[in-house]
Design an enzyme around this catalytic site. Sequence first.
Site, short mmCIF file in Angstrom:
data_model
loop_
_atom_site.label_atom_id
_atom_site.label_comp_id
_atom_site.label_asym_id
_atom_site.label_seq_id
_atom_site.Cartn_x
_atom_site.Cartn_y
_atom_site.Cartn_z
N GLY A 28 0.80 -1.22 0.00
CA GLY A 28 0.00 0.00 0.00
C GLY A 28 0.83 1.26 0.00
O GLY A 28 0.66 2.14 -0.85
N ASN A 57 -5.61 -6.70 -3.13
CA ASN A 57 -4.70 -5.55 -3.18
C ASN A 57 -5.15 -4.49 -4.17
O ASN A 57 -4.71 -3.34 -4.10
CB ASN A 57 -3.28 -6.00 -3.57
N LYS A 73 5.10 -8.64 -6.46
CA LYS A 73 4.79 -7.22 -6.26
C LYS A 73 5.96 -6.33 -6.67
O LYS A 73 5.76 -5.30 -7.32
CB LYS A 73 4.43 -6.97 -4.79
N ASN A 119 4.97 -5.82 8.78
CA ASN A 119 5.16 -6.72 9.93
C ASN A 119 6.36 -6.27 10.75
O ASN A 119 7.31 -5.69 10.23
CB ASN A 119 5.32 -8.17 9.48
N ALA A 121 8.64 -8.02 12.53
CA ALA A 121 9.92 -8.72 12.43
C ALA A 121 10.81 -8.10 11.36
O ALA A 121 12.01 -7.88 11.56
CB ALA A 121 9.68 -10.20 12.13
N CYS A 174 -2.03 -13.95 4.72
CA CYS A 174 -1.61 -15.35 4.73
C CYS A 174 -1.48 -15.88 6.16
O CYS A 174 -1.65 -17.07 6.42
CB CYS A 174 -0.31 -15.53 3.96
N CYS A 437 18.54 1.08 25.37
CA CYS A 437 18.05 0.24 24.27
C CYS A 437 19.01 -0.90 24.02
O CYS A 437 20.22 -0.69 23.88
CB CYS A 437 17.89 1.08 23.00
N CYS A 440 20.44 -0.31 19.98
CA CYS A 440 21.31 0.76 19.49
C CYS A 440 22.23 1.35 20.54
O CYS A 440 23.00 2.28 20.24
CB CYS A 440 20.48 1.87 18.85
#
Length: 630
Positions: A28, A57, A73, A119, A121, A174, A437, A440
């Site tokens: 998108g 889509n 895509k 996502n 990950a 999916c 963190c 980083c």
Amino acid sequence: MFLAVGPLRKELADSLSSCRVLVVGAGGIGCELLKNLVLTGFKNIEVIDLDTIDVSNLNRQFLFQKNHVGKSKAQVAKESVLRFCPSANITAYHDSVMNPDYNVEFFRNFQLVMNALDNRAARNHVNRMCLAADIPLIESGTAGYLGQVTVIKKGMTECYECQPKPTQKTFPGCTIRNTPSEPIHCIVWAKYLFNQLFGEEDADQEVSPDTADPEAAWNPEETAARASASDQDGDIKRVSTKDWARSTGYDPVKLFNKLFKDDIMYLLTMDKLWKKRKAPVPLDWAEVHQLGRSQDDMCGAGLKDQQVLSVGGYSQLFQRSVETLRAQLKEKGDSAELVWDKDDPPAMDFVTAAANLRMHIFSMNMKSRFDVKSMAGNIIPAIATTNAVIAGLIVLEALKILNSDFQQCRTIFLNKQPNPRKKLLVPCALDRPNPNCYVCASKPEVTVKLCVHKTIVQTLQDKVWKLRRGAQIHHRLGLFASNNGKFLSDFGIRNGSRLQADDFLQDYTLLVNVLHCEELPRDVEFEVVGDAPEKAPPPSVPEEEKSITNGNKDSAQPSTSTKAEDDDILIVDSDEEPSSSTTDVSMETGSLKRKLQDAETGETASKRKRLDQQPAAEDDDDDDDIIALD
């Protein structure tokens, strides 16, 4: 929507035509972004996306057409964008950005990286690779009408993982259709099923197995062939879920066997999906019915809505709810449609039963009606105009970076409604890196609370470490690869032990401090906590709430989002912009801190300082709890 950019200085225009940029994601936001880049003057673009084009889509990813369904895509986006600017040099990769081939040296080839992912990950991975390569990253995301863009630069700003993340609430199709790993996936699937059977059909809400799942078919030609398969499988003509259900007279038994037996058996034929996952177990109505059910299945101890029934109980609930909804349809007429409402008992019963049966099939702990209801009302649509606005903002931030004007870069929030200053777009100054963190910081370190007598090396490797960095764990005894089934205590690991985890791909080392605890809350294998321990901890008290991430698929249970207080919704719009993270907001537990959840990237930004005493704009929904994905 096209990005309107005025004439650029010659030096900047020359910089655009010569610099190399990487776009991660061609969905998108990615489609809009690629178009904006070439029209702005960028000439050297590389785009990577593992996904293939689905019919759903086409309503918002305008670079794709019906004849592209099943194709890559990234490749189709490249071909379409070249029509806007034939002179552009675009390279497309139909692959996962997490493939080891795209290492630190690969990222160092670019002057700028732009994320358009769906996502967490992959977002985490790109964040770490850009930090390792010291390349600026523009992170973005959308959730319905909400959006956010921010800039990440090593040593200068917070990285994507500097702040805790709320639970992900939108998921790839999916995952919903093929590989659910959390109860929320099954609840979303059940709500989609209600609409497909009784409501308005939507191509975005398909519930049948996804034959074009890129993970099930890594070969692009094989994926395209599956997705563009004929409507004929032998002598069986494909029909919509609703048409098939109508042809059976909405027979609950036939619906049950189709959804929870036949479709699951079909998923099992997609064997690549189950090489690293536990395979689902189909349910058969006759077998479930033969087992029978006790009176406790339907009226056990406690409040009715808080009971968790047996498989037999939920199968009976499924049958009764289908019969009731069928009667409601019949009363309204042949072409009637029902609207799902969480306060409508038959609709809620149907979603509760269907979701729990699917949870059982995929080896998850089932949920009470109360829990399902609390999670079922927050399915966020993808809005094309939101993607267009966010893509335009990404390019504007990119121009600042390439113009060596980094101090002018901002985190920008797109709101659903104008704020008291009549602004939809709210800019905030970028935050400094979080010194604690684990990604980083100059010397990353994390403390993990677990039981060394119950935790095996494989758990530490897969759930504690790989979900955060994707590397190997070392101890003074050496590599653990051949000892995955042994307990940590077998290696002399105890309270206060320090493990060194090395990730050679991302050029990263993390120290893991072990905080031994004999008893953890139920279903919790470990907890990431604060500083390293100096002595054995006192007996632990189970925490009422536990922050989880979407990646922790095996042990995490989806949390129920709570509506933010008005004081948590703070408006920033001034000449001197404060940072997007200045003040912590206490949770009801008192001992934990909650950050204001950004609607955009799935990030959690801290409470922003209020510039005046004007009340925040009222909002009756839970937009502040929505995370960003498209």
